[in-house]
Write a protein that holds these residues in place. Structure first.
Motif, PDB file in Angstrom:
ATOM      1  N   MET A   1       0.848  -1.330  -0.115  1.00 14.81           N
ATOM      2  CA  MET A   1       0.024  -0.057   0.036  1.00 14.81           C
ATOM      3  C   MET A   1       1.067   1.436  -0.100  1.00 14.81           C
ATOM      4  O   MET A   1       0.227   2.343  -0.292  1.00 14.81           O
ATOM      5  CB  MET A   1      -0.926  -0.240   1.289  1.00 14.81           C
ATOM      6  N   ILE A   2       2.137   1.199   0.299  1.00 13.72           N
ATOM      7  CA  ILE A   2       2.959   2.419   0.458  1.00 13.72           C
ATOM      8  C   ILE A   2       3.148   3.031  -1.017  1.00 13.72           C
ATOM      9  O   ILE A   2       3.037   4.188  -0.904  1.00 13.72           O
ATOM     10  CB  ILE A   2       4.378   1.804   0.813  1.00 13.72           C
ATOM     11  N   TYR A   3       3.132   2.044  -2.132  1.00 15.58           N
ATOM     12  CA  TYR A   3       3.077   2.744  -3.288  1.00 15.58           C
ATOM     13  C   TYR A   3       2.002   3.354  -3.853  1.00 15.58           C
ATOM     14  O   TYR A   3       1.729   4.526  -4.445  1.00 15.58           O
ATOM     15  CB  TYR A   3       3.362   1.743  -4.550  1.00 15.58           C
ATOM     16  N   GLU A   4       0.830   2.790  -3.376  1.00 13.45           N
ATOM     17  CA  GLU A   4      -0.578   3.531  -3.658  1.00 13.45           C
ATOM     18  C   GLU A   4      -0.708   4.981  -2.875  1.00 13.45           C
ATOM     19  O   GLU A   4      -1.295   5.698  -3.704  1.00 13.45           O
ATOM     20  CB  GLU A   4      -1.992   2.610  -2.987  1.00 13.45           C
ATOM     21  N   TYR A   5       0.012   4.941  -1.780  1.00 11.21           N
ATOM     22  CA  TYR A   5      -0.267   6.224  -0.830  1.00 11.21           C
ATOM     23  C   TYR A   5       0.832   7.301  -1.686  1.00 11.21           C
ATOM     24  O   TYR A   5       0.252   8.289  -1.819  1.00 11.21           O
ATOM     25  CB  TYR A   5       0.284   5.651   0.488  1.00 11.21           C
ATOM     26  N   TRP A   6       2.091   6.904  -2.190  1.00  8.03           N
ATOM     27  CA  TRP A   6       2.703   7.569  -2.831  1.00  8.03           C
ATOM     28  C   TRP A   6       2.079   8.104  -4.003  1.00  8.03           C
ATOM     29  O   TRP A   6       2.166   9.196  -4.342  1.00  8.03           O
ATOM     30  CB  TRP A   6       4.075   7.025  -3.197  1.00  8.03           C
ATOM     31  N   PHE A   7       1.370   7.202  -4.762  1.00  6.89           N
ATOM     32  CA  PHE A   7       0.736   7.796  -6.030  1.00  6.89           C
ATOM     33  C   PHE A   7      -0.327   8.611  -5.666  1.00  6.89           C
ATOM     34  O   PHE A   7      -0.639   9.716  -6.528  1.00  6.89           O
ATOM     35  CB  PHE A   7       0.284   6.606  -6.909  1.00  6.89           C
ATOM     36  N   SER A   8      -1.200   8.137  -4.891  1.00  9.56           N
ATOM     37  CA  SER A   8      -2.343   9.201  -4.604  1.00  9.56           C
ATOM     38  C   SER A   8      -1.971  10.483  -4.108  1.00  9.56           C
ATOM     39  O   SER A   8      -2.808  11.311  -4.051  1.00  9.56           O
ATOM     40  CB  SER A   8      -3.231   8.369  -3.378  1.00  9.56           C
ATOM     41  N   CYS A   9      -0.852  10.344  -3.327  1.00  2.00           N
ATOM     42  CA  CYS A   9      -0.533  11.884  -2.954  1.00  2.00           C
ATOM     43  C   CYS A   9      -0.179  12.912  -3.978  1.00  2.00           C
ATOM     44  O   CYS A   9       0.399  14.041  -3.635  1.00  2.00           O
ATOM     45  CB  CYS A   9       0.660  11.756  -1.574  1.00  2.00           C
ATOM     46  N   LEU A  70      -1.605   4.663   9.128  1.00  2.00           N
ATOM     47  CA  LEU A  70      -1.806   3.378   9.750  1.00  2.00           C
ATOM     48  C   LEU A  70      -1.976   3.387  11.231  1.00  2.00           C
ATOM     49  O   LEU A  70      -2.988   2.910  11.682  1.00  2.00           O
ATOM     50  CB  LEU A  70      -0.900   2.211   9.207  1.00  2.00           C
ATOM     51  N   ALA A  71      -1.484   4.151  11.786  1.00  2.00           N
ATOM     52  CA  ALA A  71      -1.224   4.088  13.436  1.00  2.00           C
ATOM     53  C   ALA A  71      -2.265   4.832  13.762  1.00  2.00           C
ATOM     54  O   ALA A  71      -3.137   4.746  14.909  1.00  2.00           O
ATOM     55  CB  ALA A  71       0.227   4.720  13.941  1.00  2.00           C
ATOM     56  N   SER A  72      -2.900   5.800  12.964  1.00  3.75           N
ATOM     57  CA  SER A  72      -4.072   6.861  13.457  1.00  3.75           C
ATOM     58  C   SER A  72      -5.533   6.016  12.915  1.00  3.75           C
ATOM     59  O   SER A  72      -6.619   6.722  13.196  1.00  3.75           O
ATOM     60  CB  SER A  72      -3.896   8.239  12.661  1.00  3.75           C
ATOM     61  N   GLY A  73      -5.199   4.868  12.411  1.00  3.77           N
ATOM     62  CA  GLY A  73      -6.562   4.342  12.028  1.00  3.77           C
ATOM     63  C   GLY A  73      -7.139   4.680  10.732  1.00  3.77           C
ATOM     64  O   GLY A  73      -8.331   4.497  10.596  1.00  3.77           O
ATOM     65  N   ILE A  74      -6.330   5.334  10.021  1.00  2.00           N
ATOM     66  CA  ILE A  74      -7.028   5.979   8.613  1.00  2.00           C
ATOM     67  C   ILE A  74      -6.912   4.978   7.428  1.00  2.00           C
ATOM     68  O   ILE A  74      -5.968   4.249   7.392  1.00  2.00           O
ATOM     69  CB  ILE A  74      -6.131   7.276   8.132  1.00  2.00           C
ATOM     70  N   SER A  75      -7.952   4.503   6.598  1.00  2.00           N
ATOM     71  CA  SER A  75      -7.819   3.611   5.472  1.00  2.00           C
ATOM     72  C   SER A  75      -7.552   4.395   4.144  1.00  2.00           C
ATOM     73  O   SER A  75      -8.103   5.712   4.158  1.00  2.00           O
ATOM     74  CB  SER A  75      -9.167   2.782   5.557  1.00  2.00           C
ATOM     75  N   LEU A  76      -7.042   3.816   3.409  1.00  4.91           N
ATOM     76  CA  LEU A  76      -6.737   4.483   2.043  1.00  4.91           C
ATOM     77  C   LEU A  76      -7.642   3.590   1.095  1.00  4.91           C
ATOM     78  O   LEU A  76      -7.146   1.986   1.087  1.00  4.91           O
ATOM     79  CB  LEU A  76      -5.144   4.501   1.774  1.00  4.91           C
ATOM     80  N   ILE A  77      -8.467   4.079   0.480  1.00  8.65           N
ATOM     81  CA  ILE A  77      -9.315   3.319  -0.232  1.00  8.65           C
ATOM     82  C   ILE A  77      -9.219   3.827  -1.743  1.00  8.65           C
ATOM     83  O   ILE A  77      -9.548   4.987  -2.076  1.00  8.65           O
ATOM     84  CB  ILE A  77     -11.054   3.092  -0.002  1.00  8.65           C
ATOM     85  N   THR A  78      -8.628   3.231  -2.719  1.00 11.25           N
ATOM     86  CA  THR A  78      -8.272   3.520  -3.964  1.00 11.25           C
ATOM     87  C   THR A  78      -9.322   3.177  -5.096  1.00 11.25           C
ATOM     88  O   THR A  78     -10.237   2.512  -4.577  1.00 11.25           O
ATOM     89  CB  THR A  78      -6.818   3.198  -4.656  1.00 11.25           C
ATOM     90  N   TYR A  79      -9.340   3.761  -6.087  1.00 11.07           N
ATOM     91  CA  TYR A  79     -10.437   3.622  -7.296  1.00 11.07           C
ATOM     92  C   TYR A  79     -10.595   2.207  -7.555  1.00 11.07           C
ATOM     93  O   TYR A  79     -11.830   1.627  -7.505  1.00 11.07           O
ATOM     94  CB  TYR A  79     -10.229   4.475  -8.428  1.00 11.07           C
ATOM     95  N   ASP A  80      -9.498   1.246  -7.622  1.00 12.69           N
ATOM     96  CA  ASP A  80      -9.500   0.019  -7.922  1.00 12.69           C
ATOM     97  C   ASP A  80      -9.652  -0.894  -6.633  1.00 12.69           C
ATOM     98  O   ASP A  80      -9.914  -2.203  -6.881  1.00 12.69           O
ATOM     99  CB  ASP A  80      -8.470  -0.537  -8.537  1.00 12.69           C
TER     100      ASP A  80
END
Length: 362
Positions: A1-9, A70-80
């Motif tokens: 997910m780290i790459y998804e986070y990088w891309f979404s930002c 992740l530590a703060s309980g935030i989820s990353l939900i991408t388009y796919d």
């Protein structure tokens, strides 16, 4: 997910281009390691967008901020992602990624947006509370922006009714805005969730709020505008809803009130008129549980004089002199009854010697 986070930002790359890249390249990780020569072969990317991607690829992966997410309980939900809302995929400009604290709205559960003026009247606030609570009891999710005024009132009503509500923010979901809604911010996470397309840490800048309105309308099956001036963000949400093929309803109010002008304009253009939660349910063809404003625990047999004063009050503020004229009771006696009713929670003083009924006393 780290790459998804990088891309979404990557802010300078439009959501549409991100989706095209994912479809073409496959994964965010593959995009991170792709050669510049390969990027230049993609006809849908402009020179500026290639430059943005190359610059982003040279940066280190944001591991620390991702760990904090992740530590703060935030989820990353991408388009796919399987949990990405189907309703949002149907709008013209769906966000590439959503940051969620709590939960996302249930797909099969009906949802309604309650939006309106930040500086609302007691009438608008009361109606937003009432509709929010009614929807909660009918099993309908309430979507709004957690702003002051109508938004917050509608969402608080949903919480009071034991239902689910979802706040779409114009900042990161780790930021409570406005600050005085901290209680609401915390409660929504327990009975719903907070959603934003902005990465955590993003401040509440004005440019982000018009964009978040499309998410509010996109997640909702129907949009209710409770109070709005002729030019307001609520009308932007209503316009977006109409473009998305959603039903829009507006609350009528005094023709002299600036905060009702936007609603009246919507009604003149064909929006539905809000009369009651039950009637709205019938118009939409949704099944519902009968909603009653009074219950045995808050219904009260008022003494004769007290009842006379109480019966003259409603959702519009009335002054002491007006009540004296309507009831025919002396000013001293009216004041005594007003004091008693206020102490018992049946009315509220909204300005000096001007009163309205409260939700409890309706």
């Amino acid at each position: 997910m780290i790459y998804e986070y990088w891309f979404s930002c990557i802010r300078s790359l439009a959501d549409r281009k991100k989706r095209e890249l994912r479809k073409c390249i496959g994964t965010a990780e593959a995009i991170y390691y792709i050669e510049e020569t390969t990027l230049r072969k993609l006809s849908f990317l402009t020179e500026k967008e290639i430059t943005v991607l190359v610059a982003a690829k040279k940066e280190e992966l944001p591991r620390q901020s991702f760990d904090r997410l992740l530590a703060s309980g935030i989820s990353l939900i991408t388009y796919d992602h399987p949990k990405y809302p189907v309703k949002l995929k149907e709008i013209e400009t769906p966000p590439y990624a959503l940051y969620v604290k709590g939960a996302l709205p249930e797909e099969k559960r009906p949802s309604a947006a309650i939006v309106g003026a930040r500086k609302c009247t007691p009438y608008g606030e009361q109606m937003a509370l009432s509709y929010g609570e009614a929807f909660a009891k009918m099993g309908i999710s309430v979507i709004s922006g957690m702003a002051r005024g109508i938004d917050g009132a509608g969402q608080r009503g949903a919480l009071n009714g034991g239902g689910n509500t979802y706040g779409v923010l114009g900042c990161g979901v780790d930021i409570c805005y406005p600050r005085d809604h901290m209680g609401l911010y915390m409660d929504i996470q327990k009975q719903g969730g907070l959603v934003s397309e902005q990465p955590p840490g993003t401040p509440p800048l004005p440019m982000y709020f018009p964009a978040r309105n499309r998410i509010i309308s996109g997640l909702s099956d129907v949009i209710l505008v409770m109070e709005a001036k002729e030019k307001s963000g609520s009308l932007i949400t209503a316009d977006l809803a109409l473009e998305q093929g959603k039903d829009v309803f507006a609350l009528p109010g005094p023709v002299t009130s600036p905060l009702s002008q936007g609603c009246h304009r919507l009604i003149a253009q064909g929006a539905g008129i809000l009369i009651s939660p039950e009637e709205l349910m019938q118009m939409l063809g949704w099944e519902y549980v009968k909603f009653t404003q009074n219950s045995d625990k808050n219904k009260k047999m008022l003494e004769t004089t007290e009842n006379i004063v109480y019966s003259c009050l409603g959702l519009f503020p009335k002054g002491l002199q007006e009540l004296v004229t309507e009831t025919g009771i002396s000013p001293k006696e009216v004041m005594e009854q007003l004091t008693t009713l206020e102490l018992e929670g049946y009315i509220k003083e909204v300005s000096q010697n001007y009163y309205i009924r409260t939700r409890q006393g309706q």
